[in-house]
Motif scaffolding. Structure first.
Motif, PDB file in Angstrom:
ATOM      1  N   LYS A  91      -7.365  60.158  43.061  1.00 26.31           N
ATOM      2  CA  LYS A  91      -6.046  60.778  42.953  1.00 26.31           C
ATOM      3  C   LYS A  91      -5.815  61.333  41.541  1.00 26.31           C
ATOM      4  O   LYS A  91      -5.287  62.442  41.373  1.00 26.31           O
ATOM      5  CB  LYS A  91      -5.004  59.743  43.312  1.00 26.31           C
ATOM      6  N   ALA A  92      -6.224  60.570  40.505  1.00 29.56           N
ATOM      7  CA  ALA A  92      -6.041  61.019  39.123  1.00 29.56           C
ATOM      8  C   ALA A  92      -6.894  62.258  38.830  1.00 29.56           C
ATOM      9  O   ALA A  92      -6.461  63.187  38.124  1.00 29.56           O
ATOM     10  CB  ALA A  92      -6.389  59.897  38.149  1.00 29.56           C
ATOM     11  N   LEU A  93      -8.139  62.283  39.395  1.00 30.18           N
ATOM     12  CA  LEU A  93      -9.022  63.417  39.164  1.00 30.18           C
ATOM     13  C   LEU A  93      -8.438  64.693  39.778  1.00 30.18           C
ATOM     14  O   LEU A  93      -8.421  65.753  39.168  1.00 30.18           O
ATOM     15  CB  LEU A  93     -10.410  63.121  39.726  1.00 30.18           C
ATOM     16  N   GLN A  94      -7.949  64.559  41.027  1.00 28.51           N
ATOM     17  CA  GLN A  94      -7.382  65.721  41.701  1.00 28.51           C
ATOM     18  C   GLN A  94      -6.130  66.217  40.994  1.00 28.51           C
ATOM     19  O   GLN A  94      -5.889  67.417  40.868  1.00 28.51           O
ATOM     20  CB  GLN A  94      -7.060  65.373  43.160  1.00 28.51           C
ATOM     21  N   SER A  95      -5.321  65.263  40.532  1.00 24.66           N
ATOM     22  CA  SER A  95      -4.106  65.643  39.829  1.00 24.66           C
ATOM     23  C   SER A  95      -4.430  66.376  38.513  1.00 24.66           C
ATOM     24  O   SER A  95      -3.782  67.355  38.149  1.00 24.66           O
ATOM     25  CB  SER A  95      -3.262  64.398  39.549  1.00 24.66           C
ATOM     26  N   THR A  96      -5.481  65.887  37.804  1.00 20.96           N
ATOM     27  CA  THR A  96      -5.875  66.520  36.542  1.00 20.96           C
ATOM     28  C   THR A  96      -6.439  67.916  36.781  1.00 20.96           C
ATOM     29  O   THR A  96      -6.126  68.867  36.045  1.00 20.96           O
ATOM     30  CB  THR A  96      -6.909  65.643  35.812  1.00 20.96           C
ATOM     31  N   PHE A  97      -7.297  68.030  37.819  1.00 22.77           N
ATOM     32  CA  PHE A  97      -7.847  69.361  38.127  1.00 22.77           C
ATOM     33  C   PHE A  97      -6.737  70.337  38.497  1.00 22.77           C
ATOM     34  O   PHE A  97      -6.771  71.519  38.130  1.00 22.77           O
ATOM     35  CB  PHE A  97      -8.855  69.268  39.266  1.00 22.77           C
ATOM     36  N   LYS A  98      -5.760  69.843  39.238  1.00 24.33           N
ATOM     37  CA  LYS A  98      -4.647  70.700  39.621  1.00 24.33           C
ATOM     38  C   LYS A  98      -3.865  71.162  38.373  1.00 24.33           C
ATOM     39  O   LYS A  98      -3.415  72.303  38.285  1.00 24.33           O
ATOM     40  CB  LYS A  98      -3.734  69.944  40.579  1.00 24.33           C
ATOM     41  N   PHE A  99      -3.770  70.224  37.413  1.00 25.24           N
ATOM     42  CA  PHE A  99      -3.045  70.550  36.178  1.00 25.24           C
ATOM     43  C   PHE A  99      -3.774  71.654  35.391  1.00 25.24           C
ATOM     44  O   PHE A  99      -3.169  72.647  34.980  1.00 25.24           O
ATOM     45  CB  PHE A  99      -2.894  69.288  35.330  1.00 25.24           C
ATOM     46  N   VAL A 100      -5.087  71.485  35.172  1.00 25.26           N
ATOM     47  CA  VAL A 100      -5.829  72.460  34.381  1.00 25.26           C
ATOM     48  C   VAL A 100      -5.970  73.775  35.136  1.00 25.26           C
ATOM     49  O   VAL A 100      -5.997  74.859  34.526  1.00 25.26           O
ATOM     50  CB  VAL A 100      -7.204  71.911  33.956  1.00 25.26           C
ATOM     51  N   ASP A 101      -6.070  73.710  36.489  1.00 20.43           N
ATOM     52  CA  ASP A 101      -6.143  74.959  37.256  1.00 20.43           C
ATOM     53  C   ASP A 101      -4.857  75.761  37.114  1.00 20.43           C
ATOM     54  O   ASP A 101      -4.854  76.989  37.224  1.00 20.43           O
ATOM     55  CB  ASP A 101      -6.406  74.654  38.736  1.00 20.43           C
ATOM     56  N   GLY A 102      -3.757  75.048  36.909  1.00 21.15           N
ATOM     57  CA  GLY A 102      -2.504  75.750  36.708  1.00 21.15           C
ATOM     58  C   GLY A 102      -2.510  76.604  35.437  1.00 21.15           C
ATOM     59  O   GLY A 102      -1.796  77.594  35.341  1.00 21.15           O
ATOM     60  N   TYR A 103      -3.303  76.232  34.444  1.00 19.12           N
ATOM     61  CA  TYR A 103      -3.429  76.993  33.194  1.00 19.12           C
ATOM     62  C   TYR A 103      -4.500  78.055  33.275  1.00 19.12           C
ATOM     63  O   TYR A 103      -4.614  78.923  32.396  1.00 19.12           O
ATOM     64  CB  TYR A 103      -3.759  76.061  32.017  1.00 19.12           C
ATOM     65  N   LYS A 104      -5.331  78.000  34.292  1.00 24.69           N
ATOM     66  CA  LYS A 104      -6.464  78.920  34.391  1.00 24.69           C
ATOM     67  C   LYS A 104      -6.001  80.373  34.445  1.00 24.69           C
ATOM     68  O   LYS A 104      -6.664  81.279  33.930  1.00 24.69           O
ATOM     69  CB  LYS A 104      -7.285  78.572  35.634  1.00 24.69           C
ATOM     70  N   GLY A 105      -4.875  80.618  35.070  1.00 26.98           N
ATOM     71  CA  GLY A 105      -4.396  81.982  35.188  1.00 26.98           C
ATOM     72  C   GLY A 105      -3.948  82.586  33.867  1.00 26.98           C
ATOM     73  O   GLY A 105      -3.761  83.811  33.779  1.00 26.98           O
ATOM     74  N   LEU A 106      -3.766  81.758  32.842  1.00 29.04           N
ATOM     75  CA  LEU A 106      -3.341  82.281  31.538  1.00 29.04           C
ATOM     76  C   LEU A 106      -4.468  82.987  30.795  1.00 29.04           C
ATOM     77  O   LEU A 106      -4.203  83.809  29.916  1.00 29.04           O
ATOM     78  CB  LEU A 106      -2.791  81.136  30.668  1.00 29.04           C
ATOM     79  N   ARG A 107      -5.724  82.637  31.125  1.00 27.21           N
ATOM     80  CA  ARG A 107      -6.880  83.242  30.468  1.00 27.21           C
ATOM     81  C   ARG A 107      -7.798  83.805  31.543  1.00 27.21           C
ATOM     82  O   ARG A 107      -8.415  83.067  32.296  1.00 27.21           O
ATOM     83  CB  ARG A 107      -7.647  82.221  29.626  1.00 27.21           C
ATOM     84  N   LYS A 108      -7.908  85.123  31.605  1.00 29.15           N
ATOM     85  CA  LYS A 108      -8.689  85.748  32.677  1.00 29.15           C
ATOM     86  C   LYS A 108     -10.185  85.506  32.513  1.00 29.15           C
ATOM     87  O   LYS A 108     -10.943  85.628  33.483  1.00 29.15           O
ATOM     88  CB  LYS A 108      -8.423  87.245  32.711  1.00 29.15           C
ATOM     89  N   GLU A 109     -10.652  85.155  31.276  1.00 28.64           N
ATOM     90  CA  GLU A 109     -12.076  84.938  31.092  1.00 28.64           C
ATOM     91  C   GLU A 109     -12.506  83.513  31.474  1.00 28.64           C
ATOM     92  O   GLU A 109     -13.696  83.215  31.518  1.00 28.64           O
ATOM     93  CB  GLU A 109     -12.475  85.238  29.635  1.00 28.64           C
ATOM     94  N   VAL A 110     -11.561  82.598  31.757  1.00 23.89           N
ATOM     95  CA  VAL A 110     -11.896  81.219  32.123  1.00 23.89           C
ATOM     96  C   VAL A 110     -12.358  81.178  33.584  1.00 23.89           C
ATOM     97  O   VAL A 110     -11.664  81.672  34.486  1.00 23.89           O
ATOM     98  CB  VAL A 110     -10.685  80.290  31.913  1.00 23.89           C
ATOM     99  N   THR A 111     -13.540  80.586  33.816  1.00 24.46           N
ATOM    100  CA  THR A 111     -14.071  80.471  35.193  1.00 24.46           C
ATOM    101  C   THR A 111     -13.927  79.048  35.725  1.00 24.46           C
ATOM    102  O   THR A 111     -13.670  78.840  36.918  1.00 24.46           O
ATOM    103  CB  THR A 111     -15.548  80.875  35.233  1.00 24.46           C
TER     104      THR A 111
END
Length: 581
Positions: A91-111
């Motif tokens: 649950k903690a891993l999924q929550s963390t991935f969801k958190f960082v994925d939310g920032y992914k859209g701020l940088r178009k070069e991040v894969t």
């Protein structure tokens, strides 16, 4: 004259050749020291601009990553993951991935992102617990970064999947940062990896104006090479940098220049090789124009000067022949030159010169005739004073015999004045001041008998001023004017003061009387008048003549000034240069 024409022609050719060579030398200097310098400055500015763009991108990525690792969600995951049970860990891993994925859209070069725990376990947001990314961390790009000992920075470009799709493998640059507990800054709780699409960096460098460009990591590895087939050349550039040729600036290398600029926020460097051929290709239009203007100007010099040579030498030949005729004694020769320029004026001047020379010779012949006649007349005129001297000496003998000393004294003084008056020749134009004073005393003695008790003379003569030379009969005209025109008209006794002194390089003589003075208008007329000889045999030297004598003998070094006030008297100031015999 043909030889003169040839000499002028070859000198013009030499001047044209030297001008051509100097133009080539100037072009060479301008290209190597100015034009290349300007092009290198432009390229350095362009390279610096590219570096700044990459620097801004890397700085933004660094700030973006720092924002994530200090976030409470990531801090909590790294500190509590091992303390949770399996369900809570998932649950903690999924929550963390969801958190960082939310920032992914701020940088178009991040894969993608990866979380690395202290024990080496890796969680990749694109595959969860899949071991794919764990295997990637065994590759050189990550191992080299770990061995470098840096806590954060960019890795070398490497190939990996951008997400879970097998067909999505691409070139990636990873940004790795060591995560520390913000509550305990000295404690490391893991690593955070941000995977970036290399194409965003590559597109920026592909559009740069440089044909040869290399992006170097801090360790000297090539992160980008342009063109792709220049690996060996790029490797040599990197080796040169590592061998100590420098890390930033412009460097002269074989057949070109090496430009290197360093990133401010990382150890990256951007290097570009500018070949001599490319520099020449960029500057060839300027060089061709300079060469064209040099050839045209040299050709114009020759085209304009050769006709000028012929225009000058032909009339010069006529002048040359005419001068040879004059040197042979033929003064009747003349030249006719119709060029309408200075050569024509020169010919006219030659004609005037021969005409004036004929006139001068004729006048010189006549002058010599007149001079001989004058010398004969002068010789005859000197016979008469001898008779006068003998007669006056007889008068002196008779006065002595009768005991009349006043007659003896006056006639003796008159003889001395008369002897000085009939002296001729330029050698006696200057006499010592003491001789002039002795003659002046004789003149005053004569006048004192004629005008008894009418005037007295006060002398103030410095002893050291007496040897200096003065013009003959300099002071006497002013003493004569003081007696006849200053003191006698006022019908009462007067005083004449005569003084002489030296001052620095000048001799100062002053004659002063207390007579009736002279009106300013009359003084001006006296200056401008030209007085004639008053009697044959005795010279009467007026004021204006005295002034002209001083100007003739001494020029601007001497001066004569008269001050007069009606009813008060007249004062004469004579300034002479100190001249010794």
């Amino acid at each position: 004259m043909t030889r003169l024409r040839t000499v002028i022609f070859w000198r013009i050719v030499i001047v044209a050749a030297v001008s051509f060579l100097l133009s080539i030398a100037f072009t060479y200097y301008y290209y190597n020291h100015i034009l290349i310098g300007q092009m290198m400055q432009e390229d350095k500015a362009k390279l610096s601009q590219t570096v700044r763009q990459l620097d801004y991108m890397s700085d933004d990525i660094s700030k973006f990553t720092l924002t994530l690792i200090i976030a409470e969600q990531l801090q909590e995951f790294y500190k509590t993951y091992d303390q949770l049970d399996t369900f809570d860990q998932f649950k903690a891993l999924q929550s963390t991935f969801k958190f960082v994925d939310g920032y992914k859209g701020l940088r178009k070069e991040v894969t993608s992102y990866a979380l690395v725990l202290p024990d080496g376990r890796v969680f990749w947001n694109a595959a969860g617990n899949d071991s794919y990314f764990s295997e990637r961390l065994k590759e050189p790009w990550y191992l080299n970064f770990v061995q470098s000992g840096t806590e954060y920075g960019f890795t070398e470009p490497h190939r990996m999947l951008a997400d879970q799709k097998p067909s999505s493998e691409t070139t990636i640059i990873s940004y790795v940062v060591t995560v520390r507990d913000i509550e305990k800054p000295g404690q490391t709780i893991g690593k955070f990896i941000v995977n970036l699409d290399y194409s965003h960096f590559q597109s920026l460098l592909d559009f740069s104006p440089f044909g040869n460009l290399t992006w170097l990591s801090e360790s000297g590895d090539a992160l980008y090479v342009k063109p792709n087939d220049g690996e060996q050349a790029i490797a040599r550039l990197v080796q040169d940098l590592d061998d100590g040729t420098g890390t930033e600036g412009a460097y002269r290398v074989n057949n070109g220049y090496l430009l290197v600029d360093r990133f401010e926020t990382s150890g990256w460097r951007l290097a570009s090789f500018i070949s001599q051929a490319s520099l020449f290709d960029r500057a060839k239009i300027v060089l061709y124009l300079l060469g064209f203007f040099t050839l045209v100007s040299t050709s114009l010099i020759l085209a304009l000067m050769i006709p000028a040579i012929l225009r000058i030498t032909r009339p010069v030949m006529r002048l040359y022949n005419a001068m040879n005729a004059v040197s042979s004694g033929n003064l009747q020769v003349s030249v006719q030159i119709d060029t309408g320029d200075e050569i024509e004026k020169l010919g006219n001047g030659f004609n005037r010169m021969t005409s004036q020379l004929r006139t001068h010779i004729e006048e010189s012949i006549q002058h010599e005739k007149d001079k001989r006649e004058l010398q004969m007349e002068l010789l005859m005129s000197q016979l008469n004073p001898h008779f006068v001297y003998n007669t006056l000496n007889a008068v002196i003998y008779m006065a002595q015999k009768q005991g009349n000393e006043d007659i003896v004294r006056m006639v003796s003084a008159f003889i001395r004045v008369l002897q000085d008056a009939v002296k001729t020749g330029g050698d006696d134009s200057l006499v010592p001041l003491h001789n002039e004073v002795a003659l002046l005393r004789d003149y005053i003695d004569i006048q004192s008998y004629r005008y008894a008790d009418m005037f007295k003379v006060e002398w103030s003569l410095e002893e050291q001023s007496l040897p200096y030379l003065v013009p003959r009969i300099l002071i006497q005209p002013f003493v004569e004017n003081a007696i006849f025109h200053g003191i006698c008209p006022k019908d009462e006794p007067g005083t004449i003061r005569i003084a002489a002194c030296e001052s620095e390089s000048q001799l100062m003589i002053t004659i002063e009387d207390d007579g009736i003075g002279i009106e300013p208008e009359r003084l001006q007329r006296i200056w401008e008048s030209h007085e004639k000889k008053s009697s044959p045999g005795l010279r009467h030297i007026g004021l204006s003549n005295t002034k002209r004598r001083l100007e003739h003998l001494f020029g601007s070094l001497a001066s004569l000034r008269i001050e007069s006030e009606v009813g008060q008297g007249t004062r004469v100031f004579i300034r002479l240069p100190k001249v010794s015999k």
